[in-house]
Design a protein around this motif. Structure first.
Motif, PDB file in Angstrom:
ATOM      1  N   GLU A  85      48.536  52.709  41.607  1.00 38.01           N
ATOM      2  CA  GLU A  85      49.852  52.095  41.746  1.00 38.01           C
ATOM      3  C   GLU A  85      49.946  50.819  40.913  1.00 38.01           C
ATOM      4  O   GLU A  85      51.013  50.509  40.383  1.00 38.01           O
ATOM      5  N   TYR A  86      48.838  50.085  40.806  1.00 38.83           N
ATOM      6  CA  TYR A  86      48.797  48.839  40.028  1.00 38.83           C
ATOM      7  C   TYR A  86      47.571  48.871  39.121  1.00 38.83           C
ATOM      8  O   TYR A  86      46.464  49.093  39.586  1.00 38.83           O
ATOM      9  N   VAL A  87      47.780  48.613  37.828  1.00 42.51           N
ATOM     10  CA  VAL A  87      46.656  48.528  36.904  1.00 42.51           C
ATOM     11  C   VAL A  87      46.877  47.332  35.990  1.00 42.51           C
ATOM     12  O   VAL A  87      47.936  47.177  35.384  1.00 42.51           O
ATOM     13  N   ASP A  88      45.873  46.458  35.906  1.00 41.83           N
ATOM     14  CA  ASP A  88      45.928  45.272  35.054  1.00 41.83           C
ATOM     15  C   ASP A  88      44.668  45.248  34.196  1.00 41.83           C
ATOM     16  O   ASP A  88      43.572  44.992  34.689  1.00 41.83           O
ATOM     17  N   LEU A  89      44.847  45.528  32.906  1.00 42.41           N
ATOM     18  CA  LEU A  89      43.744  45.534  31.948  1.00 42.41           C
ATOM     19  C   LEU A  89      43.955  44.474  30.872  1.00 42.41           C
ATOM     20  O   LEU A  89      43.378  44.557  29.782  1.00 42.41           O
ATOM     21  N   SER A  90      44.754  43.473  31.157  1.00 44.60           N
ATOM     22  CA  SER A  90      45.134  42.474  30.165  1.00 44.60           C
ATOM     23  C   SER A  90      43.969  41.593  29.740  1.00 44.60           C
ATOM     24  O   SER A  90      42.958  41.482  30.437  1.00 44.60           O
ATOM     25  N   ASP A  91      44.130  40.985  28.547  1.00 48.83           N
ATOM     26  CA  ASP A  91      43.179  39.999  28.023  1.00 48.83           C
ATOM     27  C   ASP A  91      41.766  40.551  27.907  1.00 48.83           C
ATOM     28  O   ASP A  91      40.802  39.987  28.397  1.00 48.83           O
ATOM     29  N   ASN A  92      41.683  41.692  27.240  1.00 46.90           N
ATOM     30  CA  ASN A  92      40.419  42.276  26.834  1.00 46.90           C
ATOM     31  C   ASN A  92      40.506  42.576  25.336  1.00 46.90           C
ATOM     32  O   ASN A  92      41.286  41.935  24.628  1.00 46.90           O
TER      33      ASN A  92
END
Length: 341
Positions: A85-92
């Motif tokens: 439902e929620y995925v945060d893969l930012s700042d990679n």
């Protein structure tokens, strides 16, 4: 973190180890935990590809891997995690093409945050059209080019947040005008031109960011009597003309206004005094002339930041009997003030 111990916790539903120094991805292979629903490994020192073993936890609903040193393509990992439902893969440093086709299969997804990576290529937002629960989409600050489709498509979702900063946009995607529940819209650092559409001020209820584009024309006006915006950033454009005299009536809820580095001219409207919620006001780098209105420095009791540098203002640097009890930053350089401070 020893995976053997975690693997024995068969009733475990939530793992939150964010803001640590976890490094080696293989140590996260604790096996399948059928009850796991929440996994937060953000702000660690994970390197390399996403460990495939993480994606074996098919019932995870919330996955946070932001602010690490992860690389590679995420397509294979997301493909089978249909409960997300929620995925945060930012700042990679994820790269390759944006896995829009895999994301389009995540029918339960509500929030997708992929900003600050190295995704490349062209992407059509129509890939997300059937994600009816999607409310938060952020793909900004990659090396993407978001296509503006010539064929109209109708999204099934109603977004509350859409961030497309630095997505090589040359025109505003038409579907945005149909989004009636937007709280935040960021189209900064693109190549947008023309006038700022009035519907934006009607559709966006809190935060509108349009800085560093090529917008022209006068200060944007709303079709409604007043806007509910709390933050408006139209800096670094080619906007011109005078501010509307009733700006304080049109934007009574504004807490932050940045209109710096444009070609605005005329006098500063006295109706700024009606903006009682304003904390941040940045108007530097324009062509405003005349004196600073007394009301701007006497009745704006919440103001903490005032930037008026690089204009053509005259008179006293601050009107007599000014009262700005919460002001912390004041920038007035590059004008034609006289008298005593």
């Amino acid at each position: 973190m020893k995976h053997a111990e975690l693997g024995r916790l068969k009733q475990l539903q939530k793992i939150d180890v964010h803001d640590n120094s976890i490094q080696v991805g293989s140590h996260l292979c604790w096996g399948k935990i059928p009850s796991l629903r929440f996994l937060d490994l953000s702000t660690n020192k994970l390197e390399g590809d996403i460990p495939k073993c993480l994606c074996e936890n098919l019932h995870v609903k919330e996955l946070f891997l932001s602010d690490n040193f992860l690389i590679g393509n995420i397509d294979a990992c997301l493909r089978n995690m249909t409960s997300l439902e929620y995925v945060d893969l930012s700042d990679n440093s994820f790269n390759g093409s944006l896995p829009s086709l895999s994301i389009s299969n995540l029918t339960n997804i509500q929030s997708v945050i992929l900003s600050g990576n190295e995704f490349k290529g062209r992407i059509s937002l129509s890939h997300f059209a059937n994600l009816s629960r999607l409310s938060y989409l952020d793909i900004s600050w990659n090396s993407l080019e978001v296509e503006t489709e010539s064929i109209t498509w109708v999204p099934s979702f109603n977004l509350s947040v859409l961030n497309l900063a630095a997505c090589n946009l040359k025109t505003i995607p038409s579907f945005i005008s149909s989004q009636r529940h937007l709280e935040s819209l960021d189209l900064s650092c693109n190549s947008l031109i023309g006038k700022i559409p009035s519907w934006m001020l009607d559709n966006v209820s809190k935060k509108l960011q349009l800085r560093r584009n090529g917008f022209i024309g006068p200060f944007p006006k709303s079709f409604q009597n007043s806007s509910q915006l709390t933050e408006l950033d139209i800096s670094d454009n080619l906007l011109s003309g005078s501010f509307p005299e009733d700006i304080g009536l049109n934007f009574p809820e504004l807490q932050s206004l940045n209109a710096s580095w444009n070609n605005f001219s005329g006098k500063l409207p006295p109706s700024f005094v009606r903006m009682r919620q304003l904390l941040f006001l940045e108007l530097s780098g324009n062509q405003f002339h005349g004196e600073i209105p007394y009301g701007m420095t006497s009745n704006m009791s919440s103001l903490q930041y005032l930037g008026l540098s690089r204009n053509n203002l005259t008179g006293d640097a601050l009107p007599k009997n000014s009262s700005l009890p919460k002001l912390r930053w004041l920038y007035l350089h590059g004008n034609h003030f006289t008298g005593n401070c």
